[in-house]
Design a protein around this motif. Structure first.
Motif, PDB file in Angstrom:
ATOM      1  N   ARG A  24       0.822  -1.208   0.000  1.00 45.82           N
ATOM      2  CA  ARG A  24       0.000   0.000   0.000  1.00 45.82           C
ATOM      3  C   ARG A  24       0.863   1.267   0.000  1.00 45.82           C
ATOM      4  N   HIS A  27       2.094   1.564  -3.507  1.00 51.62           N
ATOM      5  CA  HIS A  27       1.003   1.949  -4.415  1.00 51.62           C
ATOM      6  C   HIS A  27       0.688   3.434  -4.284  1.00 51.62           C
ATOM      7  N   GLU A  88      -5.065   7.366 -11.650  1.00 45.18           N
ATOM      8  CA  GLU A  88      -5.810   6.314 -10.963  1.00 45.18           C
ATOM      9  C   GLU A  88      -7.266   6.712 -10.735  1.00 45.18           C
ATOM     10  N   ASN A  90      -9.330   4.519  -8.874  1.00 48.09           N
ATOM     11  CA  ASN A  90      -9.784   3.820  -7.667  1.00 48.09           C
ATOM     12  C   ASN A  90      -9.941   4.798  -6.507  1.00 48.09           C
ATOM     13  N   VAL A  92      -9.579   4.425  -2.969  1.00 50.64           N
ATOM     14  CA  VAL A  92      -9.098   3.558  -1.897  1.00 50.64           C
ATOM     15  C   VAL A  92      -8.150   4.369  -1.013  1.00 50.64           C
ATOM     16  N   TYR A  94      -5.217   3.856  -0.162  1.00 48.27           N
ATOM     17  CA  TYR A  94      -3.835   3.836  -0.650  1.00 48.27           C
ATOM     18  C   TYR A  94      -3.737   4.334  -2.090  1.00 48.27           C
ATOM     19  N   LYS A  95      -4.713   5.101  -2.538  1.00 49.60           N
ATOM     20  CA  LYS A  95      -4.713   5.664  -3.885  1.00 49.60           C
ATOM     21  C   LYS A  95      -3.438   6.475  -4.134  1.00 49.60           C
ATOM     22  N   PHE A 362     -11.914  -6.984  -8.493  1.00 49.49           N
ATOM     23  CA  PHE A 362     -10.494  -6.834  -8.866  1.00 49.49           C
ATOM     24  C   PHE A 362     -10.181  -7.542 -10.181  1.00 49.49           C
ATOM     25  N   THR A 370      -8.453   1.434 -13.254  1.00 48.53           N
ATOM     26  CA  THR A 370      -9.176   0.774 -12.158  1.00 48.53           C
ATOM     27  C   THR A 370      -8.506  -0.521 -11.707  1.00 48.53           C
ATOM     28  N   ASP A 372      -6.637  -3.062  -9.582  1.00 52.97           N
ATOM     29  CA  ASP A 372      -6.317  -3.253  -8.169  1.00 52.97           C
ATOM     30  C   ASP A 372      -6.306  -4.754  -7.925  1.00 52.97           C
ATOM     31  N   GLU A 375      -5.919  -8.465  -1.991  1.00 52.54           N
ATOM     32  CA  GLU A 375      -4.642  -8.526  -1.273  1.00 52.54           C
ATOM     33  C   GLU A 375      -4.386  -9.878  -0.623  1.00 52.54           C
TER      34      GLU A 375
END
Length: 395
Positions: A24, A27, A88, A90, A92, A94-95, A362, A370, A372, A375
């Motif tokens: 993360r 990322h 990006e 997404n 999230v 951790y973008k 995902f 998009t 990802d 995990e």
């Protein structure tokens, strides 16, 4: 030897949360090819925490050695570190914090997995003979490819590497599974840049002009016969043109047309031959129509060959670690990877790590805004890589 599997799996599970946190962090802080300064510094510090002595290579690359008991070979494990020029999409925690740059090809996963594998292997180094070379590579996404630079700087020497293993995310497989394929797996890649020059003018008076748009159209269509009629049907080949700029107007014929494309194949001899055919066709067809075509071919990565015997061993070892039902056969793929340079220099195996959730989440392809991962893949990747390295060292 098999008794080590539960121990490796326990360590992988124990460190899974840390591995996710590393992924993360990476990322959220992506860097483009050959600009991975902060990423390399982060990797270096993580390796130093293990008591290793990482060194810089190929400017923003990192290499370190885990030494087990004396008397064994050296196995290399590779992860790439660079990101892509993608914004990006997404939402999230951790973008990416670097707008317009994104880890859309999973290199954050690869780096986190190799750091996790290093942690496991370093803890178990009393259990195996030989050494494991950790290769954190820059610039996979951009020519000339960081792998080629690392090889030129001697990364496969001192100590000499017996074989090279690498893994890559694969959103078509669910987390917990991997894919393998022996032999020719991924294609070479060459970039094509064509400029067709004629004489522009008013669209209502074509007889006064030399229309480069018409010439370019003939070249684009005729070039496909190089794949369909010049190539053996037994050799996979792809010729695609993805960019055409004819900057005229409804009633304006431009002076020139600019074209970009790609040629890919799984045979180096045919690759060279196809370049010659393409050059003759473009230049000759343009000349026959009174125009000029200039073709630049930027030679990219070679095709990727998974050494059959090594790949068979990797497949068997993966089945031991994951179970036979979680190891699948892959089709050939006409995308390209600069891991191919390692495969041309030493016995190598490049396998795919499933990253999709079983419920379909995902599933976005790599190189999309998009992309990802589930995990849970990070509970598989580090431990499997550690087991494959140990199994290879023990023979």
């Amino acid at each position: 030897m098999l008794a080590l599997i539960p121990q490796i799996q326990r360590l992988a599970a124990q460190y899974a949360a840390d591995t996710v946190a590393v992924r993360r962090h990476l990322h959220a802080h992506p860097e483009l090819s050959f600009e991975e300064t902060n990423t390399a510094a982060f990797v270096t510090e993580e390796l130093k925490k293990l008591g290793l002595q990482p060194q810089a290579i190929a400017n923003t690359g990192v290499v370190a050695l885990i030494e087990g008991q004396p008397g064994g070979p050296t196995i290399a494990l590779r992860a790439d570190m660079d990101a892509l020029p993608i914004l990006e999409a997404n939402d999230v925690p951790y973008k990416s914090t670097n707008p317009g740059v994104m880890h859309a090809c999973g290199h954050d996963v690869h780096t986190a997995s190799l750091l996790g594998a290093a942690r496991i292997l370093n803890e178990l180094k009393g259990e195996f003979k030989g050494s494991i070379k950790l290769m954190f590579q820059p610039g996979e996404e951009r020519l000339p490819g960081g792998a080629s630079l690392m090889i030129k700087e001697g990364i496969l020497e001192n100590p000499a590497v017996s074989n090279v293993l690498g893994q890559h995310v694969f959103p078509h497989l669910p987390a917990g599974k991997i894919g393998v394929r022996a032999g020719r797996y991924m294609a070479s890649t060459d970039e094509l840049y064509l400029t067709v020059r004629g004489k522009g003018g008013h669209g209502a008076m074509p007889e006064m002009n030399l229309d480069p748009v018409l010439v370019a159209a003939h070249i684009i269509v005729a070039a496909q016969q190089i794949v369909s009629r010049r190539s053996s049907p037994k050799i996979p080949s792809v010729l695609s043109f993805g960019k055409v700029i004819a900057n005229g107007a409804t009633n304006v014929i431009p002076n020139e047309v600019y074209i970009e494309g790609t040629f890919r194949t799984l045979n180096e001899e045919w690759r060279d031959e196809a370049h010659q055919h393409l050059r003759r066709l473009c230049e000759g067809l343009a000349d026959s129509m009174g125009a000029v075509c200039e073709l630049e071919i930027r030679r990219g990565y070679p095709y990727l060959e998974n050494e059959p015997q090594l790949t068979a061993r990797v497949k068997a070892a993966a089945q031991e670690y994951l179970g036979p039902e979680n190891v699948v056969e892959l089709d050939q793929w006409m995308a390209a990877e600069d891991f191919a340079y390692f495969s041309q220099a030493a016995p190598a195996c490049f396998y795919r790590l499933g990253t999709r959730h079983e419920d379909g989440r995902f599933a976005s392809s790599v190189h999309t805004p998009t992309f990802d991962i589930d995990e849970q893949a990070l509970a598989t990747g580090p431990g499997l890589m550690a087991w494959l390295a140990i199994k290879e060292l023990q023979g």
